[in-house]
Each structure stands twice: as C-alpha cells, then as structure tokens.
Scaffold this active site. Structure first.
Site, short mmCIF file in Angstrom:
data_model
loop_
_atom_site.label_atom_id
_atom_site.label_comp_id
_atom_site.label_asym_id
_atom_site.label_seq_id
_atom_site.Cartn_x
_atom_site.Cartn_y
_atom_site.Cartn_z
N GLN A 65 0.84 -1.20 0.00
CA GLN A 65 0.00 0.00 0.00
C GLN A 65 0.88 1.25 0.00
O GLN A 65 1.76 1.40 0.85
CB GLN A 65 -0.92 0.00 1.23
CG GLN A 65 -1.98 1.08 1.16
CD GLN A 65 -2.89 1.08 2.38
OE1 GLN A 65 -2.43 1.04 3.51
NE2 GLN A 65 -4.20 1.15 2.15
N TYR A 107 -6.20 9.91 5.04
CA TYR A 107 -4.81 10.25 4.76
C TYR A 107 -4.75 11.23 3.58
O TYR A 107 -5.79 11.67 3.08
CB TYR A 107 -3.98 8.98 4.51
CG TYR A 107 -3.85 8.15 5.78
CD1 TYR A 107 -3.22 8.66 6.91
CD2 TYR A 107 -4.40 6.88 5.86
CE1 TYR A 107 -3.12 7.92 8.08
CE2 TYR A 107 -4.32 6.13 7.03
CZ TYR A 107 -3.67 6.66 8.14
OH TYR A 107 -3.58 5.94 9.30
N ARG A 143 -7.73 1.98 -2.53
CA ARG A 143 -8.54 1.83 -1.32
C ARG A 143 -9.26 3.15 -1.03
O ARG A 143 -8.64 4.22 -1.07
CB ARG A 143 -7.65 1.46 -0.13
CG ARG A 143 -8.49 0.90 1.02
CD ARG A 143 -7.67 0.30 2.13
NE ARG A 143 -8.38 -0.86 2.67
CZ ARG A 143 -8.30 -1.28 3.91
NH1 ARG A 143 -7.49 -0.71 4.77
NH2 ARG A 143 -8.99 -2.33 4.31
N GLY A 161 -8.44 -8.94 8.17
CA GLY A 161 -7.22 -8.35 8.71
C GLY A 161 -6.84 -8.93 10.04
O GLY A 161 -6.01 -9.85 10.15
N ARG A 162 -7.49 -8.44 11.08
CA ARG A 162 -7.14 -8.87 12.43
C ARG A 162 -7.30 -10.37 12.59
O ARG A 162 -6.57 -10.99 13.37
CB ARG A 162 -8.00 -8.09 13.44
CG ARG A 162 -7.64 -6.62 13.51
CD ARG A 162 -8.66 -5.84 14.29
NE ARG A 162 -9.95 -5.83 13.62
CZ ARG A 162 -11.09 -5.42 14.16
NH1 ARG A 162 -11.08 -4.99 15.41
NH2 ARG A 162 -12.21 -5.43 13.47
N CYS A 195 -3.59 -5.04 19.09
CA CYS A 195 -3.18 -4.54 17.77
C CYS A 195 -3.24 -3.02 17.69
O CYS A 195 -2.25 -2.34 17.94
CB CYS A 195 -3.98 -5.22 16.67
SG CYS A 195 -5.77 -5.07 16.82
N CYS A 223 -1.16 -9.42 19.31
CA CYS A 223 -2.53 -9.88 19.23
C CYS A 223 -2.90 -10.54 20.55
O CYS A 223 -2.19 -11.44 21.02
CB CYS A 223 -2.74 -10.86 18.09
SG CYS A 223 -4.40 -11.53 18.13
N ALA A 241 -3.84 -16.05 31.20
CA ALA A 241 -2.38 -16.19 31.25
C ALA A 241 -1.99 -17.65 31.45
O ALA A 241 -1.15 -18.20 30.72
CB ALA A 241 -1.81 -15.33 32.38
N GLU A 290 -6.47 -25.32 38.72
CA GLU A 290 -7.42 -24.19 38.80
C GLU A 290 -8.29 -24.41 40.02
O GLU A 290 -8.95 -25.45 40.14
CB GLU A 290 -8.25 -24.14 37.51
CG GLU A 290 -9.47 -23.24 37.56
CD GLU A 290 -9.18 -21.79 37.98
OE1 GLU A 290 -8.19 -21.22 37.50
OE2 GLU A 290 -9.95 -21.27 38.83
C1 LIG Z 1 -3.02 -2.83 13.55
C2 LIG Z 1 -3.77 -2.31 12.36
C3 LIG Z 1 -3.11 -1.55 11.42
C4 LIG Z 1 -3.79 -1.08 10.30
N1 LIG Z 1 -3.09 -0.42 9.33
C5 LIG Z 1 -3.71 -0.09 8.17
C6 LIG Z 1 -2.96 0.40 7.07
O1 LIG Z 1 -1.75 0.47 7.11
N2 LIG Z 1 -3.64 0.77 5.96
C7 LIG Z 1 -4.99 0.64 5.86
O2 LIG Z 1 -5.56 1.01 4.83
N3 LIG Z 1 -5.71 0.11 6.87
C8 LIG Z 1 -5.11 -0.28 8.00
N4 LIG Z 1 -5.81 -0.92 8.98
C9 LIG Z 1 -7.23 -1.27 8.74
C10 LIG Z 1 -7.30 -2.70 8.15
O3 LIG Z 1 -6.76 -2.74 6.88
C11 LIG Z 1 -8.77 -3.18 8.08
O4 LIG Z 1 -9.46 -2.34 7.20
C12 LIG Z 1 -9.43 -3.17 9.44
O5 LIG Z 1 -8.60 -3.80 10.38
C13 LIG Z 1 -10.77 -3.87 9.42
O6 LIG Z 1 -10.65 -5.19 9.01
P1 LIG Z 1 -10.65 -6.45 10.04
O7 LIG Z 1 -11.85 -6.31 10.89
O8 LIG Z 1 -10.69 -7.66 9.18
O9 LIG Z 1 -9.42 -6.33 10.84
C14 LIG Z 1 -5.16 -1.37 10.12
C15 LIG Z 1 -5.82 -2.14 11.08
C16 LIG Z 1 -5.14 -2.63 12.19
C17 LIG Z 1 -5.85 -3.48 13.17
S1 SF4 Z 2 -5.63 -7.83 19.44
FE1 SF4 Z 2 -7.81 -8.26 19.61
S2 SF4 Z 2 -8.71 -7.09 17.92
FE2 SF4 Z 2 -6.53 -7.16 17.53
S3 SF4 Z 2 -6.29 -8.93 16.20
FE3 SF4 Z 2 -5.98 -9.68 18.23
S4 SF4 Z 2 -7.98 -10.36 18.95
FE4 SF4 Z 2 -8.29 -9.13 17.14
#
Ligand SMILES: Cc1cc2nc3c(=O)[nH]c(=O)nc-3n(C[C@H](O)[C@H](O)[C@H](O)COP(=O)(O)O)c2cc1C
Ligand code: SF4
Length: 642
Positions: free
Chosen positions: A102, A172, A220, A319-320, A350, A362, A392, A411
């Site tokens: 990107q 941005y 995007r 993503g996450r 994150c 994470c 933990a 436990e």
């Molecule tokens: C730690 C983190 C960093 C991110 N960095 C970017 C990024 O560099 N560019 C971007 O367009 N979106 C960024 N995002 C947004 C993700 O690309 C994505 O749109 C968002 O996490 C929602 O998707 P998810 O629910 O599958 O994580 C970031 C998200 C997270 C959690």
């Molecule tokens: S820290 Fe939480 S929100 Fe982020 S990727 Fe992990 S479980 Fe998902």
C-alpha cells in the site's frame, strides 16, 4: 468444499489469485526506523502467507519521509528499502500467495514528533485527533508528491510485488484532498468535485507511468467518511466510477478517517456488528465492473462466503483475523472453521498498541510478531506446573504443551477462564467468551493434565518433581481504605459479574475506569438508577479509543449520571459523602455502593514455591494487574522461558 465462492480463483487485472481472501494492509511497527523490513517482519509475513491467504497487501508504506505515520512503519520512499521489500515478496511467493504493497502519505494524520517535520495537507486545517496544524501544500510540492507516489510504485514493481494499492482511504493525504471536510483550497486542487479528485487522478497517472498499463493497481477508498461535512457514499460511488475509468483494477472499500475513528467502523470493536461496511462495498460494486474487496469484521468464512455469494463483493479482506490465526484460510478451506482461533475485536493488542507507537501484538495469539522466537524448537522438555486457569495460565499451558513440555494445570474454581468469565458479562463484551472457549478448546486438544477445584499445596508442588512453575493466579479486587467500605450496602463490581453479589435499588459506582464504566452500563441496562464517580477527569481512559467513545455515548444515552474529579470521603448507609471538584462536599444517595477501584495481584505462595521448584515465573495479573493482552502474551513468553 464448504465455501466454494471464497476458495474460487479470482483476478485483479492481470494478476491471478488462488482464492478470494485478502490480507488488508495493517501497519505492524515491525520495520526499522528508516522504513526497512526487518527479519521479524519477514518471518511474520512468511507465517501469514503459509496460512493460505490468496493476496497479501502490505501495510501503509510511506512514499516520502514527511508522510510517515508510525515510528517503525514500512517505507517505500527510497531505493534502500528495495532489498528488504524483496525478502517480503519472496516469502509470499514461496507459499504461492500474491503480494501487493500500500502506497501512502499520512498528510495531516501524523505528527512532527514522528517525522521531525511539520505535517502537510491540502489545507492548513488540523486533524481533530493529531491536533497539529499542517502546512497547506503549494502546487510545486503537490507535483513532487505526485511523482513520489509514482517512484514508490516503481520501487514496488522492482522489488517484485504483484500489485500496488493506492491508499485513498482513512483520511490520509489523498482523502484530505478528496474531502471538503479537509480541503478548503481555492486553486485547481480544491473546490469542485473535479478539482478535489485531481490529486488522486494525478497520483494514479504517475503510478501507471512508472509501472506500465498492465501492472495491477488497487485503490482503497473510504465508502463514507462519517464526519459532518465529509464524504458520503453518494460521493464515493462517483469517486469509484472515476477511479475505474482512470484504470484501477480493483477497489477496496473501507470507511472513516481519524476524526470518525471513534465511531468504530474503521476497525470495528466488539460493540460494532460484524460486516458493518459490507453495504458500502455493495453500493460501490453496483456502479463498477472491476472487482471490489469488502473489509471490516468479516470474521467467519460463512459471512465471507455469503458476502461474495449475494453479490456484495468479489473478494474479502480479513485483517485482524489473520493476526489472531494465520491459518484461518487453511482451516476454512479444510472445513475446520470451528478450529479457527477467532479475533475477538478487542483492539487491545493490535491497534491500541499501534496508536501508542508500539509494535502490534494480538491478544489471542502470542506468536503474532514473535514468529522467530516461537519457531525455535524446544531442546529439553520439562515437567511444568501451571497455577491458575485464566487467560495467562491457559496460554502458558497451551504454548508449553505445544512445545513438548509435560504440563499440569491447577485451577481452584470450577471453571476455566479466570476473569474472562466476568469480562464477557457487561453489554457489548460477549466476545471475551469467544477467547475463553477458544483457549479451553486448545488446552483440551493437548496432553495437559488439568486439575480443577483444587487449591494446590506446596506439598503437591514438592511431590510433583516439577522443573519449573508458572504462577498465573490472577488478581483480586483492591478495596482501598475508604471509611464505611465494610458496610453491608457495599459490594465489589467483579462480584456482580461473577454472580456473587447483587446491586439493589439506586446504585453509586465508585471508580470510572473501564470496568467501572461497564459496570454502570450493565446496571443501568438492568433498570437501576446509576451514578458513577471518578477521581480523575476522564472516564474509561484505558479503553481503546473507539470502545471508549461508544461506551461514553451509551452511558449518556442510558442516563448514567457521571461526576468527574470526585473523591469519596465516606460511605454511609444511604449513599456516600463525596467531594466534587468546584462544587465541594455533597451527599449522593444510593441503596448500593459498588466499588470498582482496580485489582491487585493474588499471589501469596510464589515465595514458598521458590523453595521447592528451581524455576518459578510469575505472569499476568499475579505479577501486576493489567489488560488481557498482557496476560496472554506473558503466558506465551513464559512457556518459551521455562
Ligand atoms: C493494527 C492495524 C493496522 C492497520 N493499518 C492499516 C494500514 O496500514 N492501511 C490501511 O488502509 N488500513 C489499515 N488498517 C485497517 C485494516 O486494513 C482493516 O481495514 C481493518 O482492520 C478492518 O478489518 P478487520 O476487521 O478484518 O481487521 C489497520 C488495522 C489494524 C488493526
Ligand atoms: S488484538 Fe484483539 S482485535 Fe486485535 S487482532 Fe488480536 S484479537 Fe483481534
């Protein structure tokens, strides 16, 4: 095949993809300070590519130094970055995954403390979050940046990337030009829709000039900006059409900017429903012929499959979910979706860490970003005792058993999960239960001996012949010495969530941290009249930004009375005597006073254990009461240490 659409082949321009799963860009803060990829980063991407995702889009990578947004963000601003980028490309290709990068410039959504330079933007209007007034770019500087995007694309192509993604979303620089919310220019880059589009179209042209017409370019966009006076979906469908006409090969539809981040649609927290932005992708898909990628809290293969099947999108970005479980694609493909360790949308490990300029963790996966350390095989398996079955202790037991140690876990209660049980009770918090279930499933699938409802004794520890012990005995509520705190109308917040205490009538919650605020909401939802008092001037300050914003709005809506800068002087039978800043002493009436004043370690035996077990490691809340993310990571790391 359970998800035939998701695992069907796809194309983005000339680029062929093995499936329709995309890793969206996520800044990790794993690069070095000059933007170069590190071994840590390469191994992390290697692990995700191994998990079976079809296309990885690497993070927002700055095309010019003043456009950098995070301390250890990846850069594509200099030829010196190319060798590192090549390594990232190689590991993706080794696993038959396609890889893009990107291209971004933060514009005003950065700070001089990160770049050493004053931020720049379309206009000299500060971002409400970063709060630093940017310099409005002059036309010469705009031309330089347009060229810089192109050159960065050329570098990406040279490094072997299969595509580039132009970051036109999230507020941005490109979106700063696109939006009347941030662009008040009166020259050819501001004013009319056509003028506000100019920067993006020039960037696209510059990219194409550098990489050639057939090189795949994704753009995007935020489908809506979610701020007053900002871009709406009706504007963005027009943007999408023009971007398609300008030669984009795919669109990636997210939402928001830093000003609306707190609404929770950009990186949806627990309180926001799954698939919240799918309607935006769908609206744009109706207007274009090129593939559209949907994103944001699409956590299950079911929802991903449905989104493609019903025509809302062509590809799905998770993503996450890939930070939480890089094997998400493989498991889904094999019909083992129930084995996926889910992202619980806590945003603790994150994005909250990233916004604090820390490296990304994470909460549910201690191996995320530590692939090198966890990749080293254990040479001498040990006999290990784990005390405590909370997040933990469970993580420590799972990780240690995976590494070949012989593990016994004690436990003392009847249930595994520790504080996760209480954490899932307040409104909008039920995803903590997903983590509890996932940890239990994992521990039960391993040869871990679990001894429940038994307070282990030092004698047992001695007799067990353990080589090492991990103490994860958690915390207990702190009850500071407030006069009257021993009265019968006083209860502890945690006890309410654990079903050990009940609030009656009108309630005064003392302590407005995250848990105090959640307690107030929980009780207000149960029709109690609730007053929340907090010593500092902020409620739930430690909560992730979006979570906090949504929580505060709900507290207000539900009618919780909040008093900040308020000290409880004395608890009485009918409430409490408090001192409210600038108001003085007041009596707040209540039938029940709920204390929520933090926690302290629950560990009275480590010192004894040290006499009978050679290596004792204390982790999680037993060491110091903190967030779940800290507990889980320490659990994983302790298993490496034994
Ligand atoms: C730690 C983190 C960093 C991110 N960095 C970017 C990024 O560099 N560019 C971007 O367009 N979106 C960024 N995002 C947004 C993700 O690309 C994505 O749109 C968002 O996490 C929602 O998707 P998810 O629910 O599958 O994580 C970031 C998200 C997270 C959690
Ligand atoms: S820290 Fe939480 S929100 Fe982020 S990727 Fe992990 S479980 Fe998902």
């Amino acid at each position: 095949m359970k998800y035939p659409k998701l695992f069907s082949k796809a194309k983005i321009g000339t680029l062929k993809l093995k499936n329709r799963l995309v890793m969206p860009p996520m800044v990790r803060n794993y690069a070095d300070t000059s933007g170069k990829a590190t071994d840590r980063y390469v191994e992390h991407i290697n692990r995700i590519a191994y998990g079976g995702v079809g296309l990885l889009i690497l993070e927002a990578s700055y095309i010019s130094p003043e456009g950098k947004g995070f301390k250890n963000e990846l850069g594509v601003h200099s030829d010196t970055c190319i060798p590192g980028l090549k390594k990232l490309v190689k590991v993706a290709h080794d696993h038959d995954a396609a890889i893009a990068i990107q291209l971004y410039h933060a514009g005003r959504q950065t700070h001089s403390s990160i770049t050493g330079k004053k931020p720049v933007s379309a206009s000299a209007i500060p971002c409400p979050t970063m709060q630093e007034k940017p310099t409005a770019l002059n036309q010469k500087e705009i031309k330089r940046l347009v060229k810089a995007y192109g050159k960065a694309a050329g570098r990406a192509q040279k490094a072997g990337f299969d595509a580039v993604e132009i970051h036109g979303a999230h507020g941005y620089l490109i979106q700063q030009f696109l939006s009347p919310y941030s662009n008040e220019r009166t020259d050819s880059y501001g004013g009319s829709f056509e003028n506000r589009m100019r920067f993006l179209l020039e960037v696209m042209e510059s990219v194409q000039e550098n990489v050639g017409a057939t090189y795949p370019v994704i753009v995007r966009l935020s489908g809506e900006e979610m701020v007053e006076g900002g871009l709406e979906i009706k504007d963005m469908t027009k943007v999408a059409e023009l971007v398609e006409a300008a030669g984009a090969d795919a669109l990636h539809i997210s939402s928001g900017n830093y000003g609306s981040y707190g609404e929770g649609h950009l990186i949806p927290p627990m309180a926001i429903k799954d698939g919240v932005n799918i309607p935006l992708a769908k609206a744009i898909k109706k207007k274009v012929k090129i593939p559209v990628i949907a994103v944001a809290k699409i956590r299950t293969p079911e929802l991903a499959e449905k989104t493609i099947k019903d025509g809302s999108a062509d590809l799905i970005a998770v993503g996450r979910s890939l930070l939480a479980d890089p094997d998400w694609p493989k498991k889904a493909k094999a019909g083992k979706a129930k084995d996926i360790n889910p992202c619980i949308a806590c945003n603790q490990g994150c994005i909250s860490r990233l916004f604090a300029q820390e490296d990304v963790w994470c909460t549910v996966n201690p191996k995320c970003g530590r692939e090198i350390e966890f990749g080293v095989q254990e040479q001498s398996p040990k006999k290990l005792l784990v005390v405590g079955g909370g997040p933990a202790g469970l993580t420590a037991a799972i990780t240690a058993a995976e590494r070949g140690h012989t593990v016994t876990l004690y436990e003392e209660s009847a249930e595994l999960g520790g504080q996760l049980i209480a954490a899932a009770v307040p409104p909008h918090r039920k995803d903590w239960e997903l983590l509890r279930k996932s940890l239990i499933r994992q521990v039960k699938a391993l040869p871990v001996e679990i001894i429940m409802e038994e307070k282990f004794s030092i004698e047992q520890a001695k007799a067990g012949g353990y080589d090492a012990a991990i103490v994860a005995s958690g915390s207990k509520a702190s009850v500071p010495s407030i006069s009257g705190s021993d009265k019968s109308n006083v209860i502890i917040a945690r006890d309410i969530f654990e079903g050990k205490a009940e609030a009656k009538g009108k309630v005064l919650v003392v302590g407005g941290g995250c848990m105090g605020a959640q307690t107030a909401e929980y009780l207000a939802e149960k029709k109690h009249e609730v007053t929340l008092v907090e010593l500092t001037d902020q409620i739930a300050l430690e909560a992730p930004i979006d979570d906090r914003n949504l929580l505060l709005k709900r507290l207000e809506k539900i009618g919780v009375t909040m008093h900040l800068k308020t000290k409880v002087l004395k608890i009485q039978d009918d409430g409490a005597l408090v001192h409210i800043h600038e108001q003085g002493k007041r009596h707040l009436k209540a039938d029940t006073v709920v204390l929520c004043l933090g926690s302290k370690p629950h560990d009275g035996f480590t010192y004894k254990l040290k006499f009978v077990i050679p290596n004792v490691i204390v982790i999680g809340d037993a060491k110091e009461a903190r967030r779940v993310t800290d507990a889980v990571i320490e659990g994983g790391l302790a298993a490496l240490e034994v």
